[in-house]
Design an enzyme around this catalytic site. Structure first.
Site, PDB file in Angstrom:
ATOM      1  CD  GLU A  60      -1.133   0.685   3.742  1.00 46.79           C
ATOM      2  OE1 GLU A  60      -2.267   1.266   3.557  1.00 46.79           O
ATOM      3  OE2 GLU A  60      -1.056   0.048   4.846  1.00 46.79           O
ATOM      4  CE  LYS A  91      -7.122   0.541   5.465  1.00 44.94           C
ATOM      5  NZ  LYS A  91      -5.819   0.848   6.310  1.00 44.94           N
ATOM      6  CB  CYS A 127      -3.312  -2.231   5.853  1.00 49.09           C
ATOM      7  SG  CYS A 127      -2.100  -2.316   7.251  1.00 49.09           S
TER       8      CYS A 127
END
Length: 517
Positions: free
Chosen positions: A264, A328, A377
């Site tokens: 990321e 995200k 993540c």
């Protein structure tokens, strides 16, 4: 004098619970002593079952505090070493976070003591497990949720591992709590505990005897996972930007997989602010043939907000002048969005792009006959958010996690996150590959086994062949349809049964509460 004599018995169990909670962390990665968790939890279960609600709350809070401080201490590194927060304030912030999150367990243990009093060991054990589950669900969902190091993760291997595709991480944690209550019962009332022990062992036995494979092979894909190993203190340094970007370009050119995945935010500036010539050089290897890449960047703009994203590129998309964008969706409080009233705190941490927008795209990225579902993540802690991607004929055949864990130092956190990814693979029986900045870059098969990994804090490219999978696990089916509500319903059913069932004379919740004042 009298007050001191009354207070001392409450402090001694509190210190024991603090130590037991801290020791429980050894059941998670990197040590992975899963068997230690039921033993530690048995100390809590025995204490709660003998305590008044007030003292049970104190025991639960101390246990949670020890557990979460020992399991989340690495947050200090992100706040002090990289965020520039003064040392005392960073340490206090970790302590306050652990203390606040432990309130869920404190309230749940008070309820366990109140509702379990006067019942048989079997019902008391069920009440303890239900209240434990209630605390974990609350921590996972309320105020955006923070389910890091939830108890079920300790069982990514061992006795309870076969339950993953049936009940998921929170169900596994509840079974572990029931086993702990049974162990406590064997010590406290050995003649009355066998029924509870049998009930506690039923689900593990079921897990080992029930079907274990719910998905089938869906072809293979070669994947190159990049680990740039850029230290966090220079990642956003404008004077080192050119050097870091040249290194990324070299890694992309050297990768040979059908799919290339970066960590990321490997491009630490918004995609719109990149030099077009540099972006063209990055995607050039994927402008022909069937290869593709998922590149970590920020999409959006200052008006609409920047989104932590994975940009997917392939020859077909580049020819049309477009690219796939996954943003995200579940953001990290304080690190990626600012809760109301905490702007001053985030400013102290000096985090670049610390207030981001939520992504919305849930579509899979198709490459080489596989349907890839990106996760960025912290997102892979929330299986309920993407369970819909793992069911149905067009479901994802593999998961890809892109992370940057350099914020948190070199110890414990990386191994913890890898363990969490292993359990996600087990719950949905999908392979999961991880591309991280500094570690743990790895490939995990559909049974949660780490098949290949790069050493942490090294620069490299991990080339793996991943077997995609299709099919639905029982957990994926009920989670995608109902979310975590079936577990909440189970909690409510057990607690209601404890409330209405007759007790031994003189041990009603009302009288217990009065005795505790």
């Amino acid at each position: 004098m009298s007050r001191g004599r009354l207070a001392a018995p409450a402090w001694r169990p509190g210190l024991l619970m603090l130590a037991a909670g801290a020791l429980q962390v050894a059941s998670f990665a990197p040590l992975g002593w899963w068997w230690l968790q039921p033993l530690c939890l048995a100390l809590l279960a025995g204490t709660v079952q003998r305590a008044t609600p007030r003292r049970a709350a104190w025991a639960g809070w101390c246990y949670g505090l020890g557990w979460l401080v020992a399991g989340l201490w690495w947050l200090y590194i992100s706040m002090h070493d990289f965020g520039g927060m003064p040392m005392p304030l960073a340490a206090l912030a970790v302590l306050l976070l652990a203390g606040l999150l432990s309130l869920y367990l404190a309230l749940a243990m008070a309820a366990a003591a109140w509702l379990g009093r006067g019942h048989s060991p079997l019902l008391r054990g069920l009440v303890f497990a239900a209240c434990w589950l209630m605390a974990e669900l609350a921590r996972a969902q309320l105020l955006t949720g923070f389910p890091w190091i939830a108890s079920g993760y300790a069982h990514s291997e061992g006795l309870l591992a076969p339950l993953a595709p049936w009940v998921g991480v929170y169900g596994m944690g509840a079974v572990a709590a029931l086993l702990a209550a049974a162990l406590a019962g064997l010590v406290m009332a050995p003649r009355r505990a066998p029924a509870l022990l049998v009930a506690a062992l039923l689900l593990p036995v079921f897990g080992w005897l029930a079907p274990k494979d719910f998905t089938q092979p869906a072809g293979e894909l070669t994947v190159s996972l990049l680990q740039p190993n850029v230290p966090q203190d220079i990642k956003f340094d404008p004077e080192r930007f050119g050097e870091n970007m040249a290194s990324l370009q070299a890694q992309l050119l050297s990768a040979t997989g059908q799919l290339v995945v970066t960590p990321e935010s490997v491009l630490p500036v918004p995609r719109a602010d990149l030099d077009p010539a540099y972006w063209a050089s990055l995607v050039q290897p994927f402008s022909q043939g069937e290869r593709a890449a998922l590149i970590g960047t920020f999409l959006g703009d200052a008006q609409q907000g920047y989104v932590n994203s994975m940009a997917g590129v392939s020859a077909r998309q580049l020819a049309s002048g477009s690219f796939y964008g996954y943003g995200k969706r579940h953001l990290l409080p304080f690190g990626e969005f600012i809760p109301p009233g905490f702007g001053w705190f985030v400013e102290l941490m000096q985090i670049p792009l610390g207030d981001q927008a939520h992504g919305t795209n849930e579509a899979v990225f198709e490459v080489g006959g596989q349907r890839v579902r990106p996760l960025i993540c912290y997102e892979d802690l929330f299986g309920e958010d993407f369970a819909g991607s793992a069911v149905g004929p067009q479901s994802a055949t593999m998961f890809v996690n892109a992370s940057n864990l350099a914020w948190f130092g070199k110890h414990m956190m990386q191994e913890q996150h890898l363990q969490f990814s292993q359990l996600r693979a087990m719950e949905f029986q999908r392979p999961l590959v991880r591309a991280t900045n500094t570690g743990m870059t790895a490939a995990i098969d559909h049974h949660g086994v780490v098949t290949q990994a790069l050493p942490g804090w090294t620069t490299g490219v991990l080339d793996v062949t991943v077997q995609g999978r299709q099919g639905d696990t029982p957990y994926a089916r009920w989670l995608s349809r109902c979310g975590l509500w079936p577990l909440w319903a189970l909690v409510a059913l057990v607690l209601l049964a404890a409330r209405v069932m007759p007790r031994r004379e003189g041990t009603s919740p009302t009288r217990a509460s009065a005795a505790d004042t």
